[in-house]
Motif scaffolding. Structure first.
Motif, PDB file in Angstrom:
ATOM      1  N   PRO A 287       0.826  -1.208   0.000  1.00 16.33           N
ATOM      2  CA  PRO A 287       0.000   0.000   0.000  1.00 16.33           C
ATOM      3  C   PRO A 287       0.860   1.257   0.000  1.00 16.33           C
ATOM      4  O   PRO A 287       1.986   1.261   0.516  1.00 16.33           O
ATOM      5  CB  PRO A 287      -0.791  -0.123   1.307  1.00 16.33           C
ATOM      6  N   ASP A 288       0.333   2.328  -0.574  1.00 19.09           N
ATOM      7  CA  ASP A 288       1.040   3.614  -0.612  1.00 19.09           C
ATOM      8  C   ASP A 288       1.098   4.190   0.801  1.00 19.09           C
ATOM      9  O   ASP A 288       0.054   4.457   1.407  1.00 19.09           O
ATOM     10  CB  ASP A 288       0.298   4.573  -1.550  1.00 19.09           C
ATOM     11  N   PRO A 289       2.285   4.408   1.361  1.00 19.31           N
ATOM     12  CA  PRO A 289       2.370   4.920   2.736  1.00 19.31           C
ATOM     13  C   PRO A 289       1.886   6.357   2.889  1.00 19.31           C
ATOM     14  O   PRO A 289       1.675   6.823   4.012  1.00 19.31           O
ATOM     15  CB  PRO A 289       3.863   4.810   3.052  1.00 19.31           C
ATOM     16  N   ASN A 290       1.711   7.069   1.773  1.00 18.18           N
ATOM     17  CA  ASN A 290       1.302   8.470   1.836  1.00 18.18           C
ATOM     18  C   ASN A 290      -0.196   8.668   1.627  1.00 18.18           C
ATOM     19  O   ASN A 290      -0.653   9.806   1.496  1.00 18.18           O
ATOM     20  CB  ASN A 290       2.068   9.287   0.783  1.00 18.18           C
ATOM     21  N   VAL A 291      -0.939   7.573   1.569  1.00 25.50           N
ATOM     22  CA  VAL A 291      -2.379   7.654   1.308  1.00 25.50           C
ATOM     23  C   VAL A 291      -3.134   7.040   2.484  1.00 25.50           C
ATOM     24  O   VAL A 291      -2.757   5.980   2.990  1.00 25.50           O
ATOM     25  CB  VAL A 291      -2.742   6.900   0.009  1.00 25.50           C
ATOM     26  N   CYS A 292      -4.193   7.693   2.925  1.00 27.26           N
ATOM     27  CA  CYS A 292      -5.045   7.130   3.960  1.00 27.26           C
ATOM     28  C   CYS A 292      -5.659   5.830   3.449  1.00 27.26           C
ATOM     29  O   CYS A 292      -6.232   5.796   2.352  1.00 27.26           O
ATOM     30  CB  CYS A 292      -6.145   8.122   4.338  1.00 27.26           C
ATOM     31  N   ARG A 293      -5.547   4.765   4.220  1.00 27.53           N
ATOM     32  CA  ARG A 293      -6.039   3.448   3.774  1.00 27.53           C
ATOM     33  C   ARG A 293      -7.546   3.447   3.538  1.00 27.53           C
ATOM     34  O   ARG A 293      -8.065   2.626   2.794  1.00 27.53           O
ATOM     35  CB  ARG A 293      -5.699   2.390   4.830  1.00 27.53           C
ATOM     36  N   PHE A 294      -8.259   4.354   4.180  1.00 27.23           N
ATOM     37  CA  PHE A 294      -9.722   4.343   4.116  1.00 27.23           C
ATOM     38  C   PHE A 294     -10.273   5.333   3.091  1.00 27.23           C
ATOM     39  O   PHE A 294     -11.477   5.369   2.863  1.00 27.23           O
ATOM     40  CB  PHE A 294     -10.277   4.673   5.515  1.00 27.23           C
ATOM     41  N   HIS A 295      -9.407   6.103   2.448  1.00 23.41           N
ATOM     42  CA  HIS A 295      -9.901   7.252   1.674  1.00 23.41           C
ATOM     43  C   HIS A 295     -10.814   6.866   0.514  1.00 23.41           C
ATOM     44  O   HIS A 295     -11.754   7.581   0.196  1.00 23.41           O
ATOM     45  CB  HIS A 295      -8.717   8.070   1.146  1.00 23.41           C
ATOM     46  N   SER A 296     -10.575   5.703  -0.141  1.00 22.85           N
ATOM     47  CA  SER A 296     -11.371   5.330  -1.311  1.00 22.85           C
ATOM     48  C   SER A 296     -12.812   4.956  -0.960  1.00 22.85           C
ATOM     49  O   SER A 296     -13.678   4.947  -1.834  1.00 22.85           O
ATOM     50  CB  SER A 296     -10.704   4.166  -2.055  1.00 22.85           C
ATOM     51  N   ARG A 297     -13.078   4.660   0.299  1.00 19.70           N
ATOM     52  CA  ARG A 297     -14.424   4.273   0.728  1.00 19.70           C
ATOM     53  C   ARG A 297     -15.041   5.299   1.679  1.00 19.70           C
ATOM     54  O   ARG A 297     -16.193   5.172   2.063  1.00 19.70           O
ATOM     55  CB  ARG A 297     -14.374   2.912   1.426  1.00 19.70           C
ATOM     56  N   CYS A 298     -14.249   6.271   2.074  1.00 19.63           N
ATOM     57  CA  CYS A 298     -14.657   7.186   3.137  1.00 19.63           C
ATOM     58  C   CYS A 298     -15.699   8.194   2.666  1.00 19.63           C
ATOM     59  O   CYS A 298     -15.495   8.878   1.661  1.00 19.63           O
ATOM     60  CB  CYS A 298     -13.433   7.928   3.668  1.00 19.63           C
ATOM     61  N   PRO A 299     -16.824   8.322   3.369  1.00 23.40           N
ATOM     62  CA  PRO A 299     -17.823   9.326   3.002  1.00 23.40           C
ATOM     63  C   PRO A 299     -17.354  10.749   3.275  1.00 23.40           C
ATOM     64  O   PRO A 299     -17.971  11.698   2.807  1.00 23.40           O
ATOM     65  CB  PRO A 299     -19.025   8.970   3.897  1.00 23.40           C
ATOM     66  N   ARG A 300     -16.235  10.904   3.991  1.00 20.79           N
ATOM     67  CA  ARG A 300     -15.700  12.235   4.295  1.00 20.79           C
ATOM     68  C   ARG A 300     -14.482  12.597   3.449  1.00 20.79           C
ATOM     69  O   ARG A 300     -13.930  13.672   3.591  1.00 20.79           O
ATOM     70  CB  ARG A 300     -15.257  12.301   5.758  1.00 20.79           C
ATOM     71  N   GLY A 301     -13.998  11.654   2.617  1.00 26.51           N
ATOM     72  CA  GLY A 301     -12.701  11.805   1.981  1.00 26.51           C
ATOM     73  C   GLY A 301     -12.558  13.066   1.142  1.00 26.51           C
ATOM     74  O   GLY A 301     -13.475  13.471   0.416  1.00 26.51           O
ATOM     75  N   VAL A 302     -11.396  13.709   1.244  1.00 22.00           N
ATOM     76  CA  VAL A 302     -11.046  14.868   0.427  1.00 22.00           C
ATOM     77  C   VAL A 302      -9.686  14.610  -0.208  1.00 22.00           C
ATOM     78  O   VAL A 302      -9.027  13.617   0.085  1.00 22.00           O
ATOM     79  CB  VAL A 302     -11.019  16.161   1.271  1.00 22.00           C
ATOM     80  N   GLU A 303      -9.254  15.521  -1.064  1.00 22.66           N
ATOM     81  CA  GLU A 303      -8.009  15.332  -1.803  1.00 22.66           C
ATOM     82  C   GLU A 303      -6.806  15.202  -0.873  1.00 22.66           C
ATOM     83  O   GLU A 303      -5.861  14.454  -1.147  1.00 22.66           O
ATOM     84  CB  GLU A 303      -7.820  16.507  -2.770  1.00 22.66           C
ATOM     85  N   LEU A 304      -6.847  15.883   0.245  1.00 28.01           N
ATOM     86  CA  LEU A 304      -5.769  15.815   1.220  1.00 28.01           C
ATOM     87  C   LEU A 304      -5.503  14.375   1.658  1.00 28.01           C
ATOM     88  O   LEU A 304      -4.351  13.986   1.887  1.00 28.01           O
ATOM     89  CB  LEU A 304      -6.137  16.681   2.437  1.00 28.01           C
ATOM     90  N   CYS A 305      -6.547  13.564   1.753  1.00 36.07           N
ATOM     91  CA  CYS A 305      -6.411  12.186   2.230  1.00 36.07           C
ATOM     92  C   CYS A 305      -5.662  11.298   1.246  1.00 36.07           C
ATOM     93  O   CYS A 305      -5.188  10.221   1.619  1.00 36.07           O
ATOM     94  CB  CYS A 305      -7.787  11.585   2.510  1.00 36.07           C
ATOM     95  N   THR A 306      -5.551  11.726  -0.024  1.00 42.21           N
ATOM     96  CA  THR A 306      -4.870  10.927  -1.038  1.00 42.21           C
ATOM     97  C   THR A 306      -3.377  11.206  -1.092  1.00 42.21           C
ATOM     98  O   THR A 306      -2.660  10.526  -1.831  1.00 42.21           O
ATOM     99  CB  THR A 306      -5.473  11.198  -2.430  1.00 42.21           C
ATOM    100  N   ARG A 307      -2.894  12.167  -0.324  1.00 36.42           N
ATOM    101  CA  ARG A 307      -1.464  12.474  -0.355  1.00 36.42           C
ATOM    102  C   ARG A 307      -0.824  12.575   1.033  1.00 36.42           C
ATOM    103  O   ARG A 307       0.385  12.662   1.137  1.00 36.42           O
ATOM    104  CB  ARG A 307      -1.206  13.768  -1.132  1.00 36.42           C
TER     105      ARG A 307
END
Length: 345
Positions: A287-307
């Motif tokens: 897994p990418d260590p710089n990405v939140c593991r939950f971001h792809s399913r998260c109802p709150r996810g924003v661009e910040l969570c992908t980096r």
């Protein structure tokens, strides 16, 4: 006072083959089953561990029970670094009797060729080296403590009910007088009525013997009733850690909210709006260590969570969560405060 069990930056990786790519890239791929996990269990405390299947709970339990070796990190029991002792040698360690495990399915965990007496006596003979009369006295003593009559001790597993086999598994774990008991879904294979009896037994034993429990379960209602503190695990990481009452009343991580929304309740006032997650969990392979593991399913996810992967951050002295917005009163306020280009999911 130092914790009875202290886990610091624990990591367990397994080699894996990724589909496609070169032979060299496949050889280097790894499954991050447990990834930088830290927590503590205090003396006399019951800590719950929850999360969906495949999140790493079983691997974490096997690491703590010293059935497998960690890739890195430390496992400290009562001030001693037991993680430094190879698993193949830990069975002969002085700490083996202090940490015992009650397995998920009592039928699978009992040797069908052993009577209940033999099953309970086996760890005593290996770890305590008592003579035969003392072994017999200890087996009868711990059996009675767990609600097993002496007559049942001479039956084989197929001659016992599910509840009786569960009691044998608990008695076997208690026979060598442990201080920490790891309960790996100890009632999931039992009927509901039997589950209640076994849970009451476990609570009674904890109080009478001064035990500490690490309680792994899918049943959040049971966790709420029995546990002082709860750990929420997702994709190999602890995403929330806090007092049970606080976590259930005000979950700080969106994944915890999802889990709690699935709890059935007969009381309409206690029901939460069900949150259904899209997609599948992120692959645990490299897994990418710089990405939140939950971001792809998260109802709150924003661009910040992908980096930027959020660390487990204290919210107060006892509650921590791994979410960029866990300190905010409402997530929407936090999102509205971001630049417009960072609001996309």
């Amino acid at each position: 006072m130092s914790p009875l069990l202290q886990i610091d930056h624990l990591v367990k990786r397994f080699p894996a083959e990724r589909k496609g790519g070169s032979l060299f890239s496949r050889a280097r791929s790894q499954v991050f089953a447990v990834d930088d996990v830290s927590f503590a269990v205090n003396a006399g405390e019951t800590v719950g561990l929850v999360g969906e299947s495949g999140c790493g709970k079983s691997t974490l339990v096997r690491l703590i029970a010293r059935l497998i070796d960690p890739t890195s990190g430390t496992i400290t029991y009562d001030g001693s670094d037991i993680g430094a002792v190879p698993a193949r040698r830990f069975g002969r360690s002085q700490h083996r009797s202090h940490i015992q495990i009650v397995f998920q399915d009592p039928t699978d965990s009992l040797n069908p060729r052993f009577t209940a007496f033999a099953a309970i006596a086996d760890p005593i003979r290996h770890l305590r080296h008592m003579n035969a009369p003392d072994v017999r006295r200890r087996v009868v003593e711990v059996a009675r403590l767990c609600g097993l009559s002496e007559e049942l001790l001479y039956r084989f597993p197929h001659q016992l009910s599910g509840g009786q086999k569960a009691r044998v598994g608990i008695a076997r774990a208690l026979a060598v007088e442990p201080r920490l008991l790891i309960l790996d879904e100890p009632t999931s294979a039992l009927d509901v009525s039997v589950q209640v009896v076994i849970l009451h037994l476990l609570q009674d034993l904890k109080e009478r013997l001064g035990l500490s429990y690490l309680f792994v379960s899918h049943d959040l209602n049971v966790v709420r009733l029995l546990c002082n503190r709860v750990l929420v695990m997702y994709s190999g990481k602890i995403v929330e850690n806090g007092p049970t009452d606080s976590v259930f009343a005000a979950p700080a991580h969106p994944y915890t909210e999802v889990l709690l929304s699935a709890i059935p309740s007969l009381n309409e006032g206690d029901r939460r709006e069900r949150i259904v997650l899209p997609g599948e969990p992120v692959s645990p392979i490299d897994p990418d260590p710089n990405v939140c593991r939950f971001h792809s399913r998260c109802p709150r996810g924003v661009e910040l969570c992908t980096r930027v992967s959020p660390p487990l951050t204290p919210l107060d002295d006892m509650h921590a969560a791994a979410c960029h917005f866990s300190k905010t009163a409402t997530h929407r306020d936090a999102v509205d405060a971001l630049p417009r280009q960072e609001r996309s999911a």
